[in-house]
Each structure stands twice: as C-alpha cells, then as structure tokens.
Design an enzyme around this catalytic site. Structure first.
Site, short mmCIF file in Angstrom:
data_model
loop_
_atom_site.label_atom_id
_atom_site.label_comp_id
_atom_site.label_asym_id
_atom_site.label_seq_id
_atom_site.Cartn_x
_atom_site.Cartn_y
_atom_site.Cartn_z
N ASP A 1 0.69 -1.27 0.00
CA ASP A 1 0.15 -0.02 -0.05
C ASP A 1 0.94 1.30 -0.01
O ASP A 1 1.81 1.22 0.76
CB ASP A 1 -0.81 0.05 1.14
CG ASP A 1 -1.59 1.37 1.23
OD1 ASP A 1 -2.83 1.34 0.57
OD2 ASP A 1 -1.50 1.93 2.39
N GLU B 1 1.38 -0.19 -4.84
CA GLU B 1 0.42 0.93 -5.14
C GLU B 1 1.56 2.26 -4.81
O GLU B 1 2.26 2.38 -3.82
CB GLU B 1 -0.49 1.31 -4.18
CG GLU B 1 -1.29 2.39 -4.26
CD GLU B 1 -2.08 3.11 -3.25
OE1 GLU B 1 -3.19 3.66 -3.57
OE2 GLU B 1 -1.84 2.45 -2.11
#
Length: 572
Positions: A252, A285
C-alpha cells in the site's frame, strides 16, 4: 542476533523464545498467564526470555513504567490490540500443499474486504461462485489487527496478527487452502507506510522505529532505513508467503515510505526468502509511477490509478480534486494509457502542485499495469461512497467493463462489481470517545472544499465512520439486474481466459488512436503474433470506427455509437 528477530519462536528444548526491541527501556518483563519473568537485555536494545509456553499460551510485555503491551509481532490476539498475544501453533494440515501458483498473465483479481464478506469462513464459502465466474485471484484488503471490530483495514497496528473479528489464523489458512483447491490465487494488501492511531505502542519503547522529522498523511514516517525496522517488514512479508501460503502481496502507498532502495531490497529479499518453487507476485501502489521498480527481480506490477482516473472522467464528467489532472483532453490521455501504461510519465501534475510525476513506461509489457474501474479507495474516498452504477449510464459502464476485461493490462474488480451492486462502500472505523469525534469531524472537514458539501448542514449527511450502520450499509447487495451483469462478466472472462491469457507473456502495444471525443482504438501484438484490436466510444457523438481485422469477439451496443465497444482478434 542472527535469524528471525521478531515474534515468538519455538526452540528444540520445547520452550519458546520471546524477543522485544525496546531500546528506550532499561527493563522489560515477560508476562505469562501464570507468571512474570524478567527479560535479559542484549545488544542494540533487544530483550529476550525463554519460557515453557506451548501453542495457545497467552503472553505480553510489561515495561519498566508499568505499561503492559502486546508483542508488536504477535501472530494472534485475545482481547483486541490492547489485549494478550497468543503463541501460535506449529503448523497447519494443508490439503493443497502442492500448489505452485499461477502466472501473473492469468490474473483476474477481485478485491475483497473480509469483514464485509462475513469473515474468513464466509469468504471461503463464496469462492466457488467467484471461480465459476472466472476470477483467478482474490486480493484481501489488509487483515492485520486494528482497534475495534470493524475497520477499512488501513488502521492496523499489529500487522502479523489477523483481526479477531475476521476469524483465527487457522481460518485464514483454510481460506487460502480452499482457494488453491479451486485453482485460485490469494493476494494480500499489506501496509508498511504507517500504523493506525489506536493500539500502536511501538513508540513507547522504540521511538527510533519512526522518523520524528519526516511525516506522512497518517503520522511519523516509518524508519525503514534502520535494520531492525526493515527486518520487521521483511519478516512480516515472509510470514504471509511462507506460513500462510499466500501467492503475493500488494504494498500500500509505497510513495509514502519514500525510500526506493528499501523497496528494491525488500522485493529481492522476499524472493530469496520464499520457500519452495512457487509463483510469487509482488504488486505496488505507487503514486510516483516509478517504472524502474517494475521488473523480473523486483515487482511484477503496479496499480494504475491513471487508467481509473481517466475512464472515470469520461464516464462521469467529474473533474474535481485529483480528477483535475485528467480533465484536459481525456480521450488522448486514455489512448496514451492503453498504449503505454502510465499517463503521467514525468509531466507536471496540477494535483501535486505542478511537480513532475511519473517516468517512461512504454517499454513495459501491458500486464505490469493493474487496471480497474473501481477499488476501495476510489469508492470509499467519496463522501457518500457511490459506485459507478449510480454515477454513469449502464450502457457506458458495460462498455468500460468490456475494455477493462479484454485489455491486455491486468484487470482488478471490486467486490460487488460482478453483479452491478448499487450499495455504497463507505469509510468505516470502530473508534471511541475523543478519537471517534476527531475521525468523524476530520472526515467532514476533508469534504468542505467540495461544492456539494460546502456548508455545515450538507456535511452532516456524510455518514459517521464509527456508526455500525455505516459498516452495515457497505455490504454489497445484489440488485434486480444482477444476473445480467454476471452474464456479461462471465462471458468476457471466458474470452479473456481462452483468447488473451495464454498469449500475454510477450505482448506489446501497436499504438492507440483517437477516433473522436471520448472514442479510442488501441491495438496489440500478442505473444503468438495474434493481433488484438479494441475500440471504445465513451463520447456523446457517433464516430467512424475503422473496420476491424479478423474475428469480432465481442460487441457492446452498435459500433461507433456512444457507449459502444468492439473487440477484434486476428488469428495468426
């Protein structure tokens, strides 16, 4: 110290070794259910103790000021993130232990929130439906233990311990085992850029775990340049891949880590540390669109927000906030995205105060880009959590769905997409007292800059993240036309599995053309020299679509009309 640094470790003697990195403390005790033992202080602030503590034993650490804290590498908790840690069992009786995984080019990903799915066991029961539809991988939103019983997952504070409200570690392993038995991969979203605001005790005994002078949107930056901290996250990643047999991890918001050297070291160390001959997939990401991080020894793919953002502008006409970067000539931007992956490849971004964003990506194969029409961020970060089924015409959405699933980029769906869910996906937490008030009011202030919520009365309509009703309203429900959406997804995924997936390994772009406002044609040469042509019209005017070569494999609406989509495949 050598070997694994963090978490309880069984010893040949039958005892368990407990460790804690607490350089800011002069003394630490190990508390078991029936006794307390002093821990020996070693080099660099590490404390350790050995004790007879079989699987299932409760333990925690007592600091020299009396504060009791869980193990930051706890594998399981009792009583939440403020409670006791549990010594894990030695092994799990795997039924699909010979599973070796799937190639990334076969990935069709469904992102799932485990809590909304009903927990690990309920999700395992739903896997046959997803497998029959054509989903080949489920991606779990973060499962690390968080404060309370419900959370998006991005407020985790014990990343080694599955949240109690989702089920036990054995339940998660059973979910992975069931997926492998169905021929499906399981990926997990992990958060290494921050910890949540409640239950993170690390700073109380190891303040050097964080950089006090470097901030992220969620607090002090994690000090991944310290060997103890880097080991913490590497051991976490390897636990998921080795102990839980997961097929891959999605990292993330790594741009908030701000350390490319750490990312490269982490990827290479993970690949060196995975046990067995298995297909392991690592996905980023990364708002920086850093193509250098993508490659055979590093990361397999990156979530491509650019694809989502430009298609969203074309589908909805929304151009506020980060969509402003895609408001200018979105058709040309879509063409660039289909041809080269990233749209921003070093150009200045208005949403980033004019700073350049991204790097050249046209040399990368299309499957290194994970594309999506929706995900947890893009729905949940809306004030009212609306899905595209409420924001755009369904004929246009069907065409965009066809583009997503027949494009050589790797497709990702969000839970409920496959049957056209209309229910929202809202931001939810389970905080209390002052923290609950701060989260609720902070959420409402965040949207004050939007015209629809510019006055206080309008902002009162934004659901309270801490209300159980907000969580309950986010469960996806099947609408009346669910079967029609499922038929579309099933048909497109069958085409993808038969005609695209076996031919993607060395696919490359042959270019993309603008046909009119909102209308694009893109072409690729697949591995066996098959040519794939896609044409889509998300504009308001009919356009002339050049005749497709080869066999028409799918058609939405009438070719060239608004909302239309067509795909041709030329056999070699």
């Amino acid at each position: 110290m050598t070997g694994r640094l963090w978490g309880p470790q069984p010893l040949p003697s039958g005892e368990t070794l407990f460790r804690l990195w607490a350089p800011a403390r002069s003394a630490v005790d190990l508390e078991l259910a029936d006794k307390t033992l002093p821990m020996e202080r070693g080099d660099a602030g590490w404390f350790q103790a050995k004790a007879p503590a079989p699987p299932g034993s409760l333990y925690r650490f007592r600091l020299d000021d009396g504060l009791a804290v869980p193990d930051p590498a706890s594998r399981q908790q009792q009583g939440g993130v403020h409670g006791w840690s549990i010594v894990p069992p030695a092994d799990y009786p795997w039924q699909a232990g010979d599973w070796r995984g799937l190639p990334w080019t076969s990935a069709v990903i469904q992102e799932v929130h485990v809590g909304l799915a009903g927990g690990f066991r309920a999700l395992a029961d739903d896997l046959p439906r997803l497998a029959e539809l054509g989903i080949t991988a489920i991606e779990l939103m973060p499962v690390g233990a968080f404060s309370g019983d419900r959370n998006w997952g991005y407020d985790g504070v014990l990343p080694f311990a599955p949240a109690e409200s989702y089920g036990s570690p054995e339940d998660l392993k059973a979910l992975v085992d069931a997926a492998h038995g169905l021929g499906m991969m399981v990926l997990l979203d992990v958060v290494y850029n921050h910890f949540g605001p409640d239950g993170n005790y690390i700073a109380a005994y190891a303040p050097g775990f964080f950089h006090a002078d470097a901030q992220t949107p969620w607090g002090g930056a994690v000090a991944v340049d310290r060997p103890e901290v880097a080991a913490y996250f590497l051991e976490n990643a390897l636990m998921w891949l080795n102990d839980y047999h997961l097929d891959g991890l999605r990292f993330d918001a790594v741009h908030a880590i701000g350390n490319a050297g750490f990312l490269d070291w982490l990827a290479r160390s993970i690949r060196a540390g995975v046990k067995g001959d298995r297909e392991i997939h690592l996905i980023l990401e990364n708002e920086e669109n850093d193509a250098a991080r993508l490659g055979p020894t590093l990361y397999d793919a990156q979530w491509n927000d650019d694809f989502h953002n430009v298609v969203h502008v074309l589908l909805t006409g929304e151009t506020s906030a980060y969509y402003s970067d895609f408001a200018d000539d979105p058709t040309q931007r879509l063409a660039r995205c289909l041809e080269q992956g990233f749209i921003y490849q070093g150009e200045p971004s208005a949403n980033h105060n004019g700073k350049p964003r991204g790097s050249r990506s046209g040399h990368l194969p299309p499957w290194r880009f994970v594309s999506f029409l929706q995900n947890h961020d893009q729905i949940g970060n809306r004030a009212l959590g609306e899905r595209l089924t409420l924001l755009t015409d369904h004929a246009w959405l069907r065409s965009a769905t066809a583009l997503l699933l027949l494009c050589p980029q790797t497709p990702l769906l969000f839970m409920g997409d496959e049957y056209g869910a209309r229910t929202p996906f809202l931001f939810f937490t389970d905080f209390h007292d002052a923290l609950a008030d701060a989260v609720r009011e902070g959420r409402r202030r965040e949207f004050a800059k939007f015209a629809a919520f510019s006055d206080a009365q309008a902002r009162e309509r934004i659901p309270d993240p801490n209300a159980h009703a907000t969580f309950a309203a986010s469960r996806p429900e099947r609408p009346e036309d669910a079967a029609e959406w499922e038929a579309l997804y099933r048909h497109l995924l069958q085409l993808r599995a038969r005609l695209l997936a076996p031919r993607l390994s060395s696919a490359y772009s042959l270019g993309a053309d603008v046909l009119g406002e909102g209308a694009v044609r893109a072409r690729w040469c697949l591995s066996d020299k098959t040519m794939l042509t896609l044409a889509i019209n998300l504009g308001k005017q009919a356009v002339t679509v050049p005749p497709g070569q080869g066999r028409l494999i799918h058609l939405e609406g009438v070719t060239g009309e608004p909302g239309s989509f067509a795909a041709w495949c030329l056999e070699p």
